[in-house]
Write a protein that holds these residues in place. Structure first.
Motif, mmCIF file in Angstrom:
data_model
loop_
_atom_site.group_PDB
_atom_site.id
_atom_site.type_symbol
_atom_site.label_atom_id
_atom_site.label_comp_id
_atom_site.label_asym_id
_atom_site.label_seq_id
_atom_site.Cartn_x
_atom_site.Cartn_y
_atom_site.Cartn_z
ATOM 1 N N ILE A 162 14.072 -29.092 -64.398
ATOM 2 C CA ILE A 162 12.964 -28.229 -63.975
ATOM 3 C C ILE A 162 12.481 -28.628 -62.587
ATOM 4 O O ILE A 162 12.278 -27.769 -61.712
ATOM 5 N N SER A 163 12.300 -29.919 -62.363
ATOM 6 C CA SER A 163 11.822 -30.391 -61.065
ATOM 7 C C SER A 163 12.808 -30.038 -59.955
ATOM 8 O O SER A 163 12.398 -29.594 -58.871
ATOM 9 N N GLY A 164 14.102 -30.216 -60.221
ATOM 10 C CA GLY A 164 15.099 -29.911 -59.201
ATOM 11 C C GLY A 164 15.136 -28.439 -58.836
ATOM 12 O O GLY A 164 15.204 -28.081 -57.655
ATOM 13 N N VAL A 165 15.076 -27.566 -59.852
ATOM 14 C CA VAL A 165 15.154 -26.124 -59.590
ATOM 15 C C VAL A 165 13.897 -25.626 -58.888
ATOM 16 O O VAL A 165 13.962 -24.827 -57.946
ATOM 17 N N ARG A 166 12.735 -26.096 -59.334
ATOM 18 C CA ARG A 166 11.474 -25.573 -58.791
ATOM 19 C C ARG A 166 11.117 -26.184 -57.436
ATOM 20 O O ARG A 166 10.171 -25.718 -56.794
ATOM 21 N N ASN A 167 11.852 -27.198 -57.002
ATOM 22 C CA ASN A 167 11.556 -27.822 -55.720
ATOM 23 C C ASN A 167 12.635 -27.568 -54.667
ATOM 24 O O ASN A 167 12.712 -28.304 -53.679
ATOM 25 N N VAL A 168 13.464 -26.559 -54.908
ATOM 26 C CA VAL A 168 14.440 -26.178 -53.874
ATOM 27 C C VAL A 168 13.677 -25.693 -52.645
ATOM 28 O O VAL A 168 12.717 -24.920 -52.752
ATOM 29 N N ASP A 169 14.095 -26.133 -51.490
ATOM 30 C CA ASP A 169 13.431 -25.746 -50.244
ATOM 31 C C ASP A 169 13.442 -24.228 -50.086
ATOM 32 O O ASP A 169 14.491 -23.583 -50.159
ATOM 33 N N GLY A 170 12.262 -23.650 -49.873
ATOM 34 C CA GLY A 170 12.148 -22.206 -49.739
ATOM 35 C C GLY A 170 12.922 -21.640 -48.573
ATOM 36 O O GLY A 170 13.295 -20.452 -48.588
ATOM 37 N N ILE A 171 13.194 -22.455 -47.558
ATOM 38 C CA ILE A 171 13.960 -21.981 -46.401
ATOM 39 C C ILE A 171 15.355 -21.555 -46.823
ATOM 40 O O ILE A 171 15.875 -20.524 -46.375
ATOM 41 N N TYR A 172 15.971 -22.334 -47.715
ATOM 42 C CA TYR A 172 17.325 -22.001 -48.169
ATOM 43 C C TYR A 172 17.315 -20.696 -48.966
ATOM 44 O O TYR A 172 18.221 -19.861 -48.828
ATOM 45 N N HIS A 183 21.006 -12.247 -57.008
ATOM 46 C CA HIS A 183 20.348 -13.286 -57.806
ATOM 47 C C HIS A 183 21.369 -14.281 -58.364
ATOM 48 O O HIS A 183 21.125 -15.489 -58.371
ATOM 49 N N ALA A 184 22.503 -13.770 -58.830
ATOM 50 C CA ALA A 184 23.530 -14.655 -59.380
ATOM 51 C C ALA A 184 24.102 -15.575 -58.295
ATOM 52 O O ALA A 184 24.283 -16.782 -58.503
ATOM 53 N N THR A 185 24.377 -15.013 -57.129
ATOM 54 C CA THR A 185 24.904 -15.816 -56.024
ATOM 55 C C THR A 185 23.874 -16.824 -55.547
ATOM 56 O O THR A 185 24.212 -17.984 -55.254
ATOM 57 N N LEU A 186 22.620 -16.419 -55.484
ATOM 58 C CA LEU A 186 21.552 -17.322 -55.076
ATOM 59 C C LEU A 186 21.453 -18.506 -56.028
ATOM 60 O O LEU A 186 21.329 -19.659 -55.588
ATOM 61 N N PHE A 187 21.551 -18.225 -57.313
ATOM 62 C CA PHE A 187 21.478 -19.308 -58.293
ATOM 63 C C PHE A 187 22.696 -20.216 -58.205
ATOM 64 O O PHE A 187 22.560 -21.449 -58.199
ATOM 65 N N ARG A 188 23.880 -19.620 -58.106
ATOM 66 C CA ARG A 188 25.116 -20.401 -58.140
ATOM 67 C C ARG A 188 25.365 -21.178 -56.862
ATOM 68 O O ARG A 188 25.817 -22.328 -56.904
ATOM 69 N N ARG A 189 25.032 -20.602 -55.701
ATOM 70 C CA ARG A 189 25.390 -21.208 -54.420
ATOM 71 C C ARG A 189 24.253 -21.966 -53.757
ATOM 72 O O ARG A 189 24.508 -22.752 -52.838
ATOM 73 N N VAL A 190 23.007 -21.751 -54.201
ATOM 74 C CA VAL A 190 21.872 -22.399 -53.540
ATOM 75 C C VAL A 190 21.070 -23.260 -54.522
ATOM 76 O O VAL A 190 20.925 -24.468 -54.334
ATOM 77 N N ILE A 191 20.544 -22.612 -55.558
ATOM 78 C CA ILE A 191 19.614 -23.314 -56.457
ATOM 79 C C ILE A 191 20.312 -24.417 -57.233
ATOM 80 O O ILE A 191 19.840 -25.574 -57.270
ATOM 81 N N LEU A 192 21.439 -24.101 -57.878
ATOM 82 C CA LEU A 192 22.119 -25.096 -58.704
ATOM 83 C C LEU A 192 22.619 -26.290 -57.894
ATOM 84 O O LEU A 192 22.392 -27.439 -58.304
ATOM 85 N N PRO A 193 23.278 -26.092 -56.734
ATOM 86 C CA PRO A 193 23.675 -27.276 -55.950
ATOM 87 C C PRO A 193 22.483 -28.109 -55.489
ATOM 88 O O PRO A 193 22.554 -29.342 -55.484
ATOM 89 N N ALA A 194 21.389 -27.448 -55.097
ATOM 90 C CA ALA A 194 20.222 -28.205 -54.639
ATOM 91 C C ALA A 194 19.573 -28.999 -55.769
ATOM 92 O O ALA A 194 18.982 -30.060 -55.538
ATOM 93 N N ALA A 195 19.685 -28.507 -57.002
ATOM 94 C CA ALA A 195 19.080 -29.191 -58.144
ATOM 95 C C ALA A 195 19.992 -30.257 -58.745
ATOM 96 O O ALA A 195 19.532 -31.069 -59.549
ATOM 97 N N THR A 196 21.264 -30.272 -58.364
ATOM 98 C CA THR A 196 22.227 -31.188 -58.983
ATOM 99 C C THR A 196 21.844 -32.665 -58.848
ATOM 100 O O THR A 196 21.993 -33.427 -59.812
ATOM 101 N N PRO A 197 21.360 -33.137 -57.691
ATOM 102 C CA PRO A 197 20.940 -34.552 -57.629
ATOM 103 C C PRO A 197 19.857 -34.887 -58.650
ATOM 104 O O PRO A 197 19.874 -35.979 -59.249
#
Length: 276
Positions: A162-172, A183-197
């Motif tokens: 939850i913390s990783g997904v909700r704290n993705v930088d809004g610029i990206y 929406h699917a591409t945004l989740f797969r290519r931006v949100i999920l990689p940014a939340a992975t750490p």
């Protein structure tokens, strides 16, 4: 090349210096009689018990099976296999559920508002507090132990996801939307990689919690595993075997954490802070 080898040797020594010093002081104190061996056996006594714990209980007989099967017939091997199976199964269930719910709660405000009060109510309850109910619901054996491990692994992965997904930088997110990402591409290519750490951090914490819970569960609900063997040794006042079991858990936890850290470094080379 030579400088790299010396650098790695220096790093290994710096990591082992403190544990080696503690073991040497412990052994010296035991040899000088400063420590009661019934209360705290020496490292050599613990090592001897650990080797006896690992060795097969019966002499090798070619007629009874192969040499490898005999070599792996000791108490320690069976207990480690039983504990690891429970940890892996409980971690997979808890981690999978935590990851799935965490992703939904992270990307959807309605889902977050619906589940967050319940999550925050249940999260402070220690997994061990569920022991009486788990035995009442599932009886004795593997099911209550796996249930407790699932709870222990669930919340760290859930909260970090939850913390990783909700704290993705809004610029990206804005950049991806401006480029026409769905929406699917945004989740797969931006949100999920940014939340992975964050997810990997939650997985490491969840795995550590799983090891804590499995030992307690095995002391109460099952008759196999390292936790059960530690409890058995306590009843007979085999302090050296108690410590041997503790050392075994420490080694297993260290090896799994090193494996997860190596996987983290390999998959997240792009993430800043990790050398290319």
């Amino acid at each position: 090349m030579q400088q790299t080898v010396f650098s790695r040797l220096g790093q290994a020594w710096s990591s082992l210096a403190v544990p080696i010093a503690i073991v040497l002081i412990w052994q010296a104190s035991s040899s000088l009689g400063w420590i009661n061996p019934q209360i705290l056996p020496s490292p050599l006594a613990v090592l001897q018990k650990w080797l006896a714990y690992w060795q097969p209980l019966e002499a090798y007989d070619p007629a009874s099976g192969g040499y490898l099967a005999w070599l792996l017939s000791g108490e320690l091997v069976h207990d480690v296999a039983a504990s690891l199976w429970r940890v892996v199964l409980g971690f997979a269930l808890g981690g999978g559920l935590g990851l799935l719910l965490g992703l939904f709660m992270g990307v959807s405000d309605p889902v977050y508002r619906a589940f967050n009060p319940l999550i925050q109510f249940l999260r402070p309850i220690p997994p061990i507090a569920w022991t009486p109910l788990s035995i009442l619901w599932f009886g004795l054996g593997n099911p209550p132990a796996v249930f407790l491990i699932t709870i222990g692994a669930f919340f760290p992965i859930l909260m970090n996801t939850i913390s990783g997904v909700r704290n993705v930088d809004g610029i990206y997110i804005r950049a991806a939307r401006n480029l026409g990402a769905s929406h699917a591409t945004l989740f797969r290519r931006v949100i999920l990689p940014a939340a992975t750490p964050f997810i990997f951090t939650g997985a490491r914490v969840g795995m550590g919690t799983a090891f804590i819970v499995v030992i307690v569960a095995e002391m109460i609900a099952v008759n196999s595993g390292v936790g059960y063997r530690i409890m058995e040794a306590r009843e007979y006042f085999w302090t050296d075997k108690v410590i041997a079991g503790m050392v075994t858990i420490g080694i297993l936890g260290l090896l799994i954490d090193m494996l997860m850290q190596g996987l983290n470094n390999r998959l997240l080379k792009w993430h800043r802070g990790i050398d290319q």
